[in-house]
Design an enzyme around this catalytic site. Structure first.
Site, PDB file in Angstrom:
ATOM      1  N   GLU A 178      39.816  20.735  71.228  1.00 39.00           N
ATOM      2  CA  GLU A 178      41.025  19.916  71.135  1.00 39.00           C
ATOM      3  C   GLU A 178      40.819  18.893  70.034  1.00 39.00           C
ATOM      4  OE1 GLU A 178      44.056  17.154  73.793  1.00 39.00           O
ATOM      5  OE2 GLU A 178      42.205  17.879  74.708  1.00 39.00           O
ATOM      6  N   ASN A 192      48.971  22.701  80.282  1.00 43.47           N
ATOM      7  CA  ASN A 192      47.599  22.188  80.286  1.00 43.47           C
ATOM      8  C   ASN A 192      47.248  21.564  81.626  1.00 43.47           C
ATOM      9  OD1 ASN A 192      45.049  21.166  79.302  1.00 43.47           O
ATOM     10  ND2 ASN A 192      46.042  19.184  79.144  1.00 43.47           N
ATOM     11  N   GLU A 193      47.594  20.310  81.825  1.00 38.36           N
ATOM     12  CA  GLU A 193      47.287  19.624  83.087  1.00 38.36           C
ATOM     13  C   GLU A 193      48.581  19.210  83.784  1.00 38.36           C
ATOM     14  OE1 GLU A 193      44.583  16.451  82.176  1.00 38.36           O
ATOM     15  OE2 GLU A 193      42.830  17.770  82.213  1.00 38.36           O
ATOM     16  N   CYS A 200      45.491  18.019  75.978  1.00 38.36           N
ATOM     17  CA  CYS A 200      46.650  17.134  76.077  1.00 38.36           C
ATOM     18  C   CYS A 200      47.529  17.134  74.829  1.00 38.36           C
ATOM     19  CB  CYS A 200      46.190  15.722  76.394  1.00 38.36           C
ATOM     20  SG  CYS A 200      45.487  15.555  78.052  1.00 38.36           S
TER      21      CYS A 200
END
Length: 646
Positions: free
Chosen positions: A44, A365-366, A234
């Site tokens: 990332e 993602n989250e 993120c």
């Protein structure tokens, strides 16, 4: 004499407390398949991991597209930003020099990413796009500057013509400097316009133009990763949907890829970097090429119609989700489509007519809650319909337990995703206590992808204690390879002077790279994964914390080797007998290859001043028949390889 007596007493005391243990490896009970891509990497763009890191561009804000367009630059003389009749439609800003004979001169200096790293006698490729409205030839001087304002490299470029053209030169550095600058000076009176001012080391990974930083890619290559998850994380979500990562913006000519604000520029107020943007010079095409170079399966992640739920409540209505779903479908076509397809043609025109053989894609993602699930359903339906062989990775939220996690896992099972992405950022103690996490997972549901994990010790240092906790936890991943199929540590990279988050697997500055103990744990696993799990027990039970010992075993059926991994997370020496049950013809040459990671002080770390404090050591030991003995120090991770006579 006293030292010798003390050592003997310590050994006797250790044996009295922990005793002699016998680990039994049942080599005839070949178990679950260990996926070839089991141990991989997750990248990332955090900690200046892309621009300023893996991406080898040395100039910050090369196209003047930051919110404040002179960030990274120091102008002197008459220099201004314009955007009329630009060189590039998606990067419309450019800089106009007007040299009027002032004593100050007219030009720009760029600070790079907390400085520019130069190495003595290395060469650097400089370029810009330029035009001169009056069509009269203009001369530019380009200088490499050290931290004491000395010139350590110089070249000249002559610009002519009223149309935008690319100009370039090569500059040799006469000295090594970690925090240098670059200076451009217009020497000829008059006006000249410049855009996309760029500086690369001549030597990049595989010497590709628009290339990657060689020493960082070498560190990734040495990890032998089986899977490569990218580009986040993120940044997929963005702080806003407008700033989410959009893969299509990363294709095509690098100079016309639009600049994007980084998700990480102001997330942590104590690590505030308003100059953190993404040039997209490292884009999806380059990611896929890197996967190919590393021999890793690509695992791209796409936005599911939600901005970061920690930062924003932005949510694309379900009836407006079609463009997001189409982006996912187009990505699969970009990776795998024929050159005659719309997006396969784009890939072919960029230089890769053969498909990248994408097998998996992650949605979100989250994310968490019903709003994630109802959007995921639509992605699954569309992908299954168009690309039924593509495996889909769903998410279990940002943490490995709690309400969000407990809600999502049954939903992922219900939706029949292929893998569920679990994230764990916890203390070393948590990792040790949870090494049996997957022993009792449901074997009939989706498989597990340990997509982001790292042990966070005191001060979040990359010390041996955290690395050993991860190694111990990974014995549980390996033991349960029938349910856990992928695992990637996070984050991967961090700039020494520009990080937002730690710990991180690899640290770097503008000239050098430090591989952490956590890095070496990952490397030891990935280079010694085997093909199938074997049972290894102590008193007929899996070795999962008894006296702070952890172990896993595998066989490599391709090489006829047994591979053992043992962690001693205690501070004391442990004596172990290892028996290979079912071995009839013995160990070839009675030789066992041993790789060890150990230091007496678990708080120790590798630093830029001492990068080799904790590194793997290689040796060999002898076996007798189907047994061998081990005296294992505290705070150690051992990997054994032994070739057997089948």
């Amino acid at each position: 004499m006293k030292v010798g007596i003390t050592l003997i007493m310590l050994i006797v005391w250790t044996q009295l407390i922990f005793g002699q243990k016998e680990f039994v490896v049942e080599i005839r009970k070949t178990g679950a398949t260990i996926q070839p891509e089991m141990y991989g990497i997750f990248f990332e763009d955090i900690n200046f991991g892309a621009d300023g890191g893996l991406y080898a561009e040395l100039i910050k804000n090369r196209s003047f597209e930051f919110y404040h367009p002179f960030i990274g630059w120091t102008p002197f003389g008459d220099v201004k930003i314009l955007n009329e009749n630009p060189c590039f439609d998606r990067n419309p800003n450019y800089v106009r020099f007007h040299e009027q004979g002032w004593r100050s001169g007219t030009g720009l200096e760029n600070e790079g990413f907390v400085g520019i790293g130069y190495k003595k006698n290395n060469t650097y490729n400089f370029s810009f796009f330029a035009r001169v409205p009056d069509k009269k030839e203009k001369k530019f001087r380009i200088e490499l500057i050290d931290s004491n304002a000395n010139i350590i490299g110089k070249a000249y470029i002559q610009v002519k013509g009223a149309n935008w053209e690319k100009y370039s030169c090569t500059i040799k550095a006469s000295a090594t400097e970690s925090k240098g600058k670059i200076r451009l000076v217009l020497e000829t009176p008059g006006i000249a316009d410049l855009d996309h001012i760029s500086l690369f080391p001549s030597e990049t990974w595989k010497n590709r133009p628009n290339g990657l930083r060689k020493d960082l890619v070498e560190a990734l290559y040495d990890l032998n990763p089986g899977v490569f998850r990218f580009p986040g994380g993120c940044i997929i979500e963005g702080n806003t949907l407008e700033t989410r990562y959009q893969w299509k913006n990363t294709l095509g000519p690098v100079e016309n890829r639009p600049t994007n604000e980084s998700r990480w520029n102001y997330t942590f107020k104590h690590r505030f970097f308003p100059d953190y943007y993404q040039s997209y010079g490292l884009g999806f095409y380059e990611y896929f090429l890197l996967c190919e170079d590393l021999g890793a399966e690509p695992l791209p992640v796409v936005n599911c119609g939600l901005a970061c739920q920690y930062e924003s409540k932005e949510c694309v209505p379900l009836e407006n989700l079609t463009p997001y779903i189409q982006d996912a479908l187009d990505l699969i076509e970009f990776a795998n489509g024929s050159p005659s397809s719309q997006w396969g043609k784009v890939r072919a025109e960029m230089g890769h007519p053969q498909p990248f053989n994408l097998k998996k894609i992650a949605i979100g993602n989250e994310q968490w809650g019903e709003i994630y699930v109802e959007r995921l359903v639509k992605f699954i339906d569309a992908i299954r319909k168009t690309y039924p062989k593509i495996e889909i990775v769903g998410g279990s939220g940002p943490v490995p337990d709690g309400d969000k996690f407990d809600y999502l896992w049954p939903k992922m099972t219900e939706l029949k995703v292929d893998l569920v992405d679990e994230h764990y950022y916890r203390s070393p103690e948590w990792f040790l206590k949870n090494a049996d996490r997957y022993d009792n997972y449901n074997r009939k549901g989706p498989k597990v992808f340990a997509g982001e994990y790292a042990a966070h010790d005191r001060n979040r240092n990359n010390n041996l204690r955290s690395a050993l906790a991860e190694a111990a936890f990974m014995t549980g991943l390996e033991r349960n390879a029938d349910i856990v199929q992928l695992a990637t540590y996070a984050p991967l990279l961090a700039h020494k002077d520009a990080w937002q988050w730690k710990p991180d697997m690899i640290w770097f500055d503008n000239l050098s790279v430090v591989r952490t103990p956590n890095y070496y744990v990952q490397m030891m696993y990935a280079n010694n994964s085997g093909t199938n799990v074997l049972p290894i027990t102590l008193n007929a039970k899996p070795i999962c914390g008894q006296d702070s010992l952890y172990a896993s075993a595998a066989i490599d059926t391709k090489t006829s080797e047994i591979i053992l991994k043992i962690v001693n997370a205690s501070d004391v020496i442990q004596n172990i007998n290892i028996k290979l049950e079912g071995l009839k013809k013995g160990i070839k040459n009675n030789e066992i290859k041993l790789t060890t990671l150990h230091t007496n002080n678990p708080d120790e770390i590798n630093t830029f001043e001492a990068p080799l404090t904790i590194v793997p050591a290689h040796t060999s030991i002898q076996a007798t028949g189907n047994k061998f003995q081990l005296t294992m120090p505290g705070n150690a991770f051992y990997v054994f390889r032994l070739k057997i006579n089948l």
